[in-house]
Design a protein around this motif. Structure first.
Motif, mmCIF file in Angstrom:
data_model
loop_
_atom_site.group_PDB
_atom_site.id
_atom_site.type_symbol
_atom_site.label_atom_id
_atom_site.label_comp_id
_atom_site.label_asym_id
_atom_site.label_seq_id
_atom_site.Cartn_x
_atom_site.Cartn_y
_atom_site.Cartn_z
ATOM 1 N N VAL A 8 43.454 44.640 97.619
ATOM 2 C CA VAL A 8 42.031 44.351 97.781
ATOM 3 C C VAL A 8 41.200 45.231 96.856
ATOM 4 O O VAL A 8 40.235 44.771 96.228
ATOM 5 N N ARG A 11 41.127 43.794 93.468
ATOM 6 C CA ARG A 11 40.272 42.609 93.347
ATOM 7 C C ARG A 11 38.799 43.001 93.324
ATOM 8 O O ARG A 11 38.005 42.461 92.553
ATOM 9 N N GLN A 14 37.846 44.325 90.062
ATOM 10 C CA GLN A 14 37.704 43.264 89.073
ATOM 11 C C GLN A 14 36.302 42.663 89.074
ATOM 12 O O GLN A 14 35.776 42.272 88.032
ATOM 13 N N VAL A 15 35.670 42.623 90.239
ATOM 14 C CA VAL A 15 34.330 42.049 90.348
ATOM 15 C C VAL A 15 33.343 42.809 89.478
ATOM 16 O O VAL A 15 32.398 42.232 88.941
ATOM 17 N N PHE A 27 36.363 33.605 88.684
ATOM 18 C CA PHE A 27 36.985 34.589 89.574
ATOM 19 C C PHE A 27 36.507 34.401 91.018
ATOM 20 O O PHE A 27 37.310 34.388 91.957
ATOM 21 N N TYR A 28 35.189 34.247 91.203
ATOM 22 C CA TYR A 28 34.660 34.081 92.558
ATOM 23 C C TYR A 28 35.139 32.773 93.196
ATOM 24 O O TYR A 28 35.423 32.736 94.402
ATOM 25 N N TRP A 31 38.510 33.457 94.379
ATOM 26 C CA TRP A 31 38.541 34.471 95.439
ATOM 27 C C TRP A 31 38.021 33.928 96.769
ATOM 28 O O TRP A 31 38.300 34.486 97.831
ATOM 29 N N GLU A 34 40.114 33.753 99.983
ATOM 30 C CA GLU A 34 40.667 35.009 100.498
ATOM 31 C C GLU A 34 39.600 36.086 100.697
ATOM 32 O O GLU A 34 39.910 37.193 101.142
ATOM 33 N N TYR A 35 38.347 35.759 100.386
ATOM 34 C CA TYR A 35 37.288 36.763 100.382
ATOM 35 C C TYR A 35 37.117 37.432 101.747
ATOM 36 O O TYR A 35 37.087 38.666 101.853
ATOM 37 N N ASP A 38 39.893 39.742 102.678
ATOM 38 C CA ASP A 38 39.863 40.975 101.896
ATOM 39 C C ASP A 38 38.809 41.950 102.414
ATOM 40 O O ASP A 38 39.078 43.148 102.554
ATOM 41 N N VAL A 198 43.326 41.058 86.982
ATOM 42 C CA VAL A 198 43.971 40.251 88.028
ATOM 43 C C VAL A 198 44.822 39.178 87.362
ATOM 44 O O VAL A 198 44.557 38.746 86.231
ATOM 45 N N ARG A 200 46.037 35.626 86.456
ATOM 46 C CA ARG A 200 45.211 34.432 86.325
ATOM 47 C C ARG A 200 45.844 33.456 85.339
ATOM 48 O O ARG A 200 46.803 33.795 84.639
#
Length: 422
Positions: A8, A11, A14-15, A27-28, A31, A34-35, A38, A198, A200
């Motif tokens: 987590v 991730r 990464q934001v 990315f969002y 995500w 799973e947001y 996390d 991440v 991808r």
């Protein structure tokens, strides 16, 4: 498998790594599913703090207030606001994936996509009783230039002027922003490919060059790197191993679709990051004409088809779409084969069969020529062999039965002694 805290943290890190807008939205979107899991691992309390802060400001007037949830994500803030008495919510976010998850909660009366900081908010001036933005007002996310827009769509309060309201709002946002960034301060060493840390997919096309650069973050010493292509190690020059390492895939080919490239830390195999090639290419159709068929026999036409994304496949006979309701036709399809089977073929099935692959902006086809002839009468091989055996045995038995007579024919007559006197 339950997500770990270290996963987590990576991730969340990464934001805030400053990717371009298209990469961030991608990315969002990825995500979104799973947001919430996390943030629960992070014990993220910012939505509750925001709800408590706003409820304290409104007192008993929460049920009538219209709240704009900016950067609403999956709707966590609206959930907490509903728990403290608010009932009316509008939401804005840049990610369609996040908005879709928020829509499923059924809390918002209106949800819209908006590129915050780049577009004006899609609301008239003084429309909302309250505007909240939680955990998103930061460099690389929602920029500070959105604040005037937040103030524009907010109704002036009865007891405080606009500047006092702005100060209170920004103070609350700053406190919440600090709480979301807390996990980043203890994030450990990580790897990034092309500045994204991440795993991808990377989209490309045949014939292009795809540069890949792996770098080490949060390191305190030189670190050795190596690359894997699937499970095989990629040969690197000595100067292309330490702390930063580059590859160039050229030319990209159709066969590279789905191939993964992994950058891994030499001293710790658990520290790695991967990209998988998503090679986009139009349909490639191949196949051979079937052999000539006879009536009542089965015929198979194999159309080998490759495309990414997959094409929409159909069969056509003599320029007319084949109606597959007929039970004589069977379709078998895999990722690389589109097969037509005709059971009990008739002479009327003869003709040109087109395998069609519809792809965005184009259609490819491969033609097959089928000939169905008269049914031939099979040669009675077994009967002929049986008859030959019978004839042979008959002749053999006849010879055996008449062997004495046959032998006499081959014997010489015996000579008698001569009585002639000399």
């Amino acid at each position: 498998m339950a997500v770990t805290l270290s996963e987590v943290r990576r991730r969340v890190a990464q934001v805030h790594q400053g990717a371009d807008l298209e990469q961030q939205l991608c990315f969002y979107d990825a995500w979104a599913s799973e947001y919430e899991e996390d943030v629960s691992v992070l014990e993220y309390g910012a939505p509750q703090y925001a709800a408590a802060c706003l409820a304290a400001a409104f007192g008993a007037n929460t049920q009538e207030a219209l709240v704009l949830d900016v950067a609403c994500g999956t709707g966590l803030v609206a959930q907490e606001l509903q728990a403290v008495g608010f009932r009316h919510f509008h939401g804005l976010d840049g990610s369609p994936g996040m908005l879709e998850h928020a829509r499923h909660k059924g809390l918002y009366q209106d949800l819209k996509q908006c590129l915050l900081g780049q577009e004006a908010l899609p609301s008239p001036e003084g429309c909302y009783d309250a505007v909240v933005i939680v955990g998103a007002l930061s460099e690389g996310q929602v920029p500070a230039n959105v604040v005037p827009e937040l103030l524009r769509v907010t109704k002036p309060g009865p007891d405080r002027n606009a500047s006092e309201m702005a100060f209170a709002g920004i103070f609350c946002q700053t406190l919440l922003f600090t709480s979301i960034l807390w996990p980043l301060s203890i994030t450990g060493l990580e790897l990034a490919i092309n500045d994204i840390a991440v795993d991808r997919k990377v989209s490309t096309m045949p014939g292009r060059a795809l540069p890949l650069r792996c770098s080490v973050r949060n390191h305190s010493q030189e670190e050795e790197l190596f690359w894997l292509r699937e499970d095989g190690t990629v040969d690197l020059k000595d100067g292309n191993r330490m702390t930063s390492s580059s590859l160039c895939v050229f030319p990209v080919s159709v066969e590279d679709n789905g191939i993964s490239f992994t950058c891994r830390l030499a001293r710790d195999a658990s520290v790695q990051v991967s990209v998988t090639l998503d090679v986009l290419f139009p349909p490639i159709l191949t196949g051979e004409d079937p052999p000539s068929a006879e009536e009542d026999g089965d015929v198979t036409l194999d159309c080998h088809a490759k495309a990414n994304p997959p094409a929409q496949m159909t069969w056509r006979k003599d320029n007319t779409t084949l109606m597959l309701e007929d039970s004589r036709y069977e379709i078998f399809q895999t990722s690389e084969l589109y097969q037509l089977k005709i059971r009990g073929a008739q002479k009327s099935d003869s003709g040109i069969y087109d395998c069609l692959a519809e792809y965005p902006g184009r259609t490819e086809q491969k033609s097959f020529h089928l000939v169905v002839g008269d049914k031939t009468v099979p040669f009675p091989t077994e009967a002929v062999i049986a008859a030959a055996v019978v004839v042979f045995l008959t002749i053999l038995f006849a010879i055996v039965a008449r062997r004495e007579r046959i032998l006499k024919c081959f014997r010489k007559p015996s000579e008698s002694p001569s009585n002639t006197a000399l």
